[in-house]
Design an enzyme around this catalytic site. Structure first.
Site, mmCIF file in Angstrom:
data_model
loop_
_atom_site.group_PDB
_atom_site.id
_atom_site.type_symbol
_atom_site.label_atom_id
_atom_site.label_comp_id
_atom_site.label_asym_id
_atom_site.label_seq_id
_atom_site.Cartn_x
_atom_site.Cartn_y
_atom_site.Cartn_z
ATOM 1 N N ASP A 1 44.320 -5.409 -13.856
ATOM 2 C CA ASP A 1 43.722 -5.624 -15.106
ATOM 3 C C ASP A 1 44.670 -6.768 -15.651
ATOM 4 O O ASP A 1 45.436 -7.247 -15.156
ATOM 5 C CB ASP A 1 43.611 -4.454 -15.894
ATOM 6 C CG ASP A 1 44.832 -3.764 -16.383
ATOM 7 O OD1 ASP A 1 45.866 -4.224 -15.828
ATOM 8 O OD2 ASP A 1 44.967 -2.941 -17.026
ATOM 9 N N GLU B 1 38.893 5.102 -16.940
ATOM 10 C CA GLU B 1 39.290 3.626 -16.747
ATOM 11 C C GLU B 1 38.065 2.777 -17.391
ATOM 12 O O GLU B 1 38.331 1.533 -17.739
ATOM 13 C CB GLU B 1 39.223 3.373 -15.292
ATOM 14 C CG GLU B 1 40.481 4.167 -14.648
ATOM 15 C CD GLU B 1 41.977 3.461 -15.308
ATOM 16 O OE1 GLU B 1 42.013 2.397 -15.934
ATOM 17 O OE2 GLU B 1 42.923 4.355 -15.190
ATOM 18 N N TYR C 1 39.027 -3.471 -10.108
ATOM 19 C CA TYR C 1 39.965 -2.706 -10.826
ATOM 20 C C TYR C 1 39.686 -1.163 -10.972
ATOM 21 O O TYR C 1 40.765 -0.412 -10.696
ATOM 22 C CB TYR C 1 40.084 -3.117 -12.486
ATOM 23 C CG TYR C 1 41.004 -2.324 -13.063
ATOM 24 C CD1 TYR C 1 42.424 -2.409 -12.930
ATOM 25 C CD2 TYR C 1 40.312 -1.397 -14.129
ATOM 26 C CE1 TYR C 1 43.291 -1.595 -13.761
ATOM 27 C CE2 TYR C 1 41.453 -0.676 -14.799
ATOM 28 C CZ TYR C 1 42.408 -0.756 -14.558
ATOM 29 O OH TYR C 1 43.294 0.244 -15.613
#
Length: 332
Positions: free
Chosen positions: A111, A10, A93
């Site tokens: 996001d 991520e 996020y």
């Protein structure tokens, strides 16, 4: 799924395309298969493995966060949102992605892709560049996310934004949610998400000083530990105005201030390079020099050193510097 690997993926995917990330991700987890491995690694080595991905503060923050988890949580990534958000480098996020994908918790992972999808479906007119707007989308996801299916829900929204609900050319005919999309029904898909215009990028002109001593070694220096491209190595950069008349004098002045008087054979490269950051645009001129005579210090007490061309590959150089090497015909 391993929360550590999710964390790495991520962070890499922030501001970088999936196709670009995959080989970097595979190489990174092979080299750092555990949090202990990453926590114990020298930062310069980590930056070397991140080289080419850009946004290098992500790598520094990732390592700092991993070290924190190793030291404070016995290498177990917290499964509580509040605790997880206190870990360095983990924002809302990333926390949502880890909690929903690794721990199957119904937490939002909002996001840019997710905000684009939801802003179109629900015609949300809030400016997504404002921090408070994320809260709007997070609260909306909390009302939508299934208690027992958080991971596929969040990943589905992300994929929908990445592959179907594209910024400029949304593939509405292929979208499984097109019948629910209020923006499509109004014919205003491309009006969403609402986003204020970006500030104009600041242009900066530099001279890159590519200097070799009488042994053929190159002069490189390490950037400060804070700020843009922190900790990376470079051929020294000297800021100038847009005038090309300053290119060679700037290089000469830098060397004189650093080493004193040296006899150097200079050449100015005709080719220039440009590198664009999110907020800056660098224009790079390149000057090459060869020391003919004069005492060259060893530089042991400075953030500079002389290294052979074959050693360059052992140091992390950011993309702008790799462009400079290409112009100077230096193997890397």
């Amino acid at each position: 799924m391993d929360p550590y690997y999710i964390w790495i993926s991520e962070v890499m995917l922030q501001q970088t395309q999936v196709d670009t990330v995959i080989p970097y991700y595979e190489k990174f987890i092979t080299h750092y298969p555990t949090m202990h491995a990453l926590a114990q690694a020298p930062q310069e080595e980590v930056l070397k493995h991140w080289e080419g991905l850009g946004y290098y503060s992500r790598a520094r923050n990732l390592q700092a966060g991993v070290r924190e988890v190793v030291e404070n949580y016995d290498a177990q990534i917290p499964s509580d949102r509040k605790t997880l958000l206190n870990v360095k480098g983990i924002g809302p996020y990333t926390a949502g992605a880890i909690l929903s994908i690794a721990y199957q918790k119904p937490e939002p992972a909002v996001d840019g892709n997710v905000m684009r999808v939801l802003s179109r479906i629900f015609q949300i007119d809030e400016d997504i560049t404002k921090a408070k707007t994320r809260k709007t989308f997070e609260q909306l996801v909390y009302t939508l996310i299934p208690e027992d299916d958080a991971s596929p829900f969040n990943q589905g929204l992300m994929e929908l934004g990445a592959l179907i609900c594209k910024p400029k050319t949304p593939l509405c005919e292929a979208c499984p949610l097109s019948h629910l999309c209020q923006a499509r029904q109004a014919g205003k898909q491309t009006d969403y998400p609402v986003k204020s215009k970006k500030l104009k990028q600041k242009g900066i002109h530099y001279v890159a000083v590519v200097l070799q001593d009488d042994q053929g070694r190159y002069l490189i220096q390490q950037r400060p530990s804070e700020g843009l491209l922190a900790g990376f190595w470079e051929f020294p950069l000297q800021e100038i105005s847009a005038s090309t008349d300053e290119v060679l004098p700037s290089a000469e002045q830098f060397i004189e201030e650093t080493f004193g008087t040296l006899s150097i054979k200079w050449s100015v490269c005709e080719e220039t390079a440009q590198h664009i950051f999110s907020h800056l645009k660098w224009q790079l001129n390149v000057v090459q020099g060869k020391v003919l005579s004069g005492q060259v210090p060893s530089l042991q007490e400075k953030p500079m050193r002389w290294i052979a061309e074959t050693e360059l590959k052992d140091y992390p150089f950011p993309v702008p510097q790799q462009k400079i090497m290409k112009i100077a015909r230096i193997a890397y």
